[in-house]
Write a protein that holds these residues in place. Structure first.
Motif, PDB file in Angstrom:
ATOM      1  N   THR A   1      70.222  55.128  18.414  1.00 33.55           N
ATOM      2  CA  THR A   1      69.773  53.736  18.321  1.00 33.55           C
ATOM      3  C   THR A   1      69.966  53.008  19.646  1.00 33.55           C
ATOM      4  O   THR A   1      69.106  52.218  20.063  1.00 33.55           O
ATOM      5  CB  THR A   1      70.521  53.006  17.185  1.00 33.55           C
ATOM      6  OG1 THR A   1      70.228  53.686  15.963  1.00 33.55           O
ATOM      7  CG2 THR A   1      70.088  51.562  17.066  1.00 33.55           C
TER       8      THR A   1
ATOM      9  N   SER B   1      66.844  51.548  21.955  1.00 41.18           N
ATOM     10  CA  SER B   1      66.780  50.141  22.372  1.00 41.18           C
ATOM     11  C   SER B   1      66.679  49.998  23.887  1.00 41.18           C
ATOM     12  O   SER B   1      65.867  49.220  24.398  1.00 41.18           O
ATOM     13  CB  SER B   1      68.020  49.399  21.859  1.00 41.18           C
ATOM     14  OG  SER B   1      68.099  49.490  20.464  1.00 41.18           O
TER      15      SER B   1
ATOM     16  N   ALA C   1      60.346  49.753  15.618  1.00 36.27           N
ATOM     17  CA  ALA C   1      61.353  48.920  16.279  1.00 36.27           C
ATOM     18  C   ALA C   1      61.141  48.929  17.789  1.00 36.27           C
ATOM     19  O   ALA C   1      61.233  47.883  18.453  1.00 36.27           O
ATOM     20  CB  ALA C   1      62.754  49.405  15.931  1.00 36.27           C
TER      21      ALA C   1
ATOM     22  N   SER D   1      67.442  40.896  26.208  1.00 37.16           N
ATOM     23  CA  SER D   1      66.948  40.369  24.933  1.00 37.16           C
ATOM     24  C   SER D   1      66.147  41.429  24.184  1.00 37.16           C
ATOM     25  O   SER D   1      66.245  41.554  22.966  1.00 37.16           O
ATOM     26  CB  SER D   1      66.079  39.133  25.166  1.00 37.16           C
ATOM     27  OG  SER D   1      66.848  38.082  25.699  1.00 37.16           O
TER      28      SER D   1
ATOM     29  N   GLY E   1      68.628  43.938  22.725  1.00 36.56           N
ATOM     30  CA  GLY E   1      69.280  43.358  21.542  1.00 36.56           C
ATOM     31  C   GLY E   1      68.341  43.260  20.353  1.00 36.56           C
ATOM     32  O   GLY E   1      68.711  43.608  19.229  1.00 36.56           O
ATOM     33  N   PHE E   2      67.105  42.808  20.601  1.00 37.41           N
ATOM     34  CA  PHE E   2      66.129  42.680  19.534  1.00 37.41           C
ATOM     35  C   PHE E   2      65.815  44.037  18.904  1.00 37.41           C
ATOM     36  O   PHE E   2      65.790  44.187  17.682  1.00 37.41           O
ATOM     37  CB  PHE E   2      64.852  42.017  20.067  1.00 37.41           C
ATOM     38  CG  PHE E   2      63.760  41.906  19.052  1.00 37.41           C
ATOM     39  CD1 PHE E   2      63.777  40.891  18.107  1.00 37.41           C
ATOM     40  CD2 PHE E   2      62.706  42.810  19.041  1.00 37.41           C
ATOM     41  CE1 PHE E   2      62.773  40.785  17.158  1.00 37.41           C
ATOM     42  CE2 PHE E   2      61.695  42.711  18.106  1.00 37.41           C
ATOM     43  CZ  PHE E   2      61.725  41.692  17.165  1.00 37.41           C
ATOM     44  N   THR E   3      65.599  45.043  19.750  1.00 36.92           N
ATOM     45  CA  THR E   3      65.274  46.377  19.246  1.00 36.92           C
ATOM     46  C   THR E   3      66.467  46.957  18.476  1.00 36.92           C
ATOM     47  O   THR E   3      66.280  47.544  17.398  1.00 36.92           O
ATOM     48  CB  THR E   3      64.884  47.314  20.406  1.00 36.92           C
ATOM     49  OG1 THR E   3      63.824  46.699  21.163  1.00 36.92           O
ATOM     50  CG2 THR E   3      64.414  48.666  19.894  1.00 36.92           C
ATOM     51  N   LEU E   4      67.650  46.740  18.992  1.00 37.50           N
ATOM     52  CA  LEU E   4      68.854  47.238  18.327  1.00 37.50           C
ATOM     53  C   LEU E   4      69.010  46.607  16.945  1.00 37.50           C
ATOM     54  O   LEU E   4      69.247  47.310  15.957  1.00 37.50           O
ATOM     55  CB  LEU E   4      70.071  46.922  19.202  1.00 37.50           C
ATOM     56  CG  LEU E   4      71.400  47.553  18.856  1.00 37.50           C
ATOM     57  CD1 LEU E   4      71.322  49.069  18.968  1.00 37.50           C
ATOM     58  CD2 LEU E   4      72.479  47.019  19.787  1.00 37.50           C
ATOM     59  N   LEU E   5      68.822  45.316  16.870  1.00 37.48           N
ATOM     60  CA  LEU E   5      68.931  44.611  15.571  1.00 37.48           C
ATOM     61  C   LEU E   5      67.800  44.988  14.622  1.00 37.48           C
ATOM     62  O   LEU E   5      68.006  45.126  13.421  1.00 37.48           O
ATOM     63  CB  LEU E   5      68.976  43.115  15.781  1.00 37.48           C
ATOM     64  CG  LEU E   5      70.237  42.566  16.443  1.00 37.48           C
ATOM     65  CD1 LEU E   5      70.088  41.071  16.737  1.00 37.48           C
ATOM     66  CD2 LEU E   5      71.448  42.816  15.575  1.00 37.48           C
ATOM     67  N   THR E   6      66.613  45.174  15.174  1.00 33.44           N
ATOM     68  CA  THR E   6      65.458  45.524  14.346  1.00 33.44           C
ATOM     69  C   THR E   6      65.631  46.923  13.755  1.00 33.44           C
ATOM     70  O   THR E   6      65.336  47.160  12.598  1.00 33.44           O
ATOM     71  CB  THR E   6      64.159  45.464  15.172  1.00 33.44           C
ATOM     72  OG1 THR E   6      64.011  44.160  15.706  1.00 33.44           O
ATOM     73  CG2 THR E   6      62.952  45.794  14.320  1.00 33.44           C
ATOM     74  N   ARG E   7      66.147  47.830  14.568  1.00 33.17           N
ATOM     75  CA  ARG E   7      66.361  49.208  14.096  1.00 33.17           C
ATOM     76  C   ARG E   7      67.470  49.239  13.055  1.00 33.17           C
ATOM     77  O   ARG E   7      67.455  49.935  12.087  1.00 33.17           O
ATOM     78  CB  ARG E   7      66.686  50.106  15.287  1.00 33.17           C
ATOM     79  CG  ARG E   7      67.102  51.509  14.950  1.00 33.17           C
ATOM     80  CD  ARG E   7      65.955  52.318  14.368  1.00 33.17           C
ATOM     81  NE  ARG E   7      66.441  53.654  14.085  1.00 33.17           N
ATOM     82  CZ  ARG E   7      66.384  54.235  12.903  1.00 33.17           C
ATOM     83  NH1 ARG E   7      65.839  53.637  11.888  1.00 33.17           N
ATOM     84  NH2 ARG E   7      66.848  55.439  12.730  1.00 33.17           N
TER      85      ARG E   7
END
Length: 186
Positions: free
Chosen positions: A95, A99, A153, A177, A180-186
């Protein structure tokens, strides 16, 4: 560009660990661990570079990429007896790599003058290409075809990078950003 290089090395290590873990799961030997670590660590970036016309790919002109993959393989090989059953470590490394590589893929595509749709696609290809190669080499159906919200993601992360660029957010904050966005989305 220095930031991107550092993140690229970090992402390469994270994906190399992911590939090496898969090799350990299938009880591959030292060579198998190294091959999967290298293929996973640099595969997506090499595909991206070839598609964007950045030839030869960075992994073939800077030996740091292969060496960091081998370091990831060695770390997993040495730690394998203790952590081989801990699949959650593989998922965490994967993950993080996803990201970071989504952000790098979008950034490199922008540097090469790609249009927004291509930037999103390069984020996805950079983030997922090595994993597809890893899965094929280990005789598994590629995770992006079976795992929910993996490639999506990365694609959405790439589009986040594009949107932030349209808002004239500087590169550094855009990259972090996007990660972080990709990490949270995944």
């Amino acid at each position: 560009m220095e930031l991107i290089y550092i993140l690229d090395i970090f992402g390469t290590f994270a994906f190399a660990v992911s590939g090496a873990f898969r090799a350990v799961k299938y009880e591959m030997d030292d060579l198998g661990i190294s091959v999967l670590a290298i293929a996973t660590g640099v595969g997506g970036g090499m595909i991206r570079d070839l598609l964007l016309g950045a030839t030869p790919p960075a992994a073939l002109t800077d030996q740091s990429y292969i060496l960091i993959c081998l370091a990831g393989a060695a770390a997993v090989f040495l730690a394998a007896p203790k952590i081989a059953r801990r699949w959650d470590y593989l998922m965490a490394a994967d993950t993080i790599g996803l990201s970071v590589f989504a952000a790098i893929g979008a950034t490199i595509a922008e540097i090469f003058g790609a249009v927004p749709l291509t930037m999103g696609m390069m984020a996805m290809i950079t983030a997922c290409g090595g994993g597809v190669i890893r899965d094929v080499l280990s005789r598994e159906i590629p995770a992006i075809l079976t795992t929910g919200f993996y490639a999506s993601a990365a694609l959405l992360g790439g589009f986040m990078f594009v949107v932030l660029g349209a808002m004239e957010v500087p590169e550094g904050p855009r990259v972090f950003s996007t990660i972080g966005f990709t990490l949270l989305t995944r």
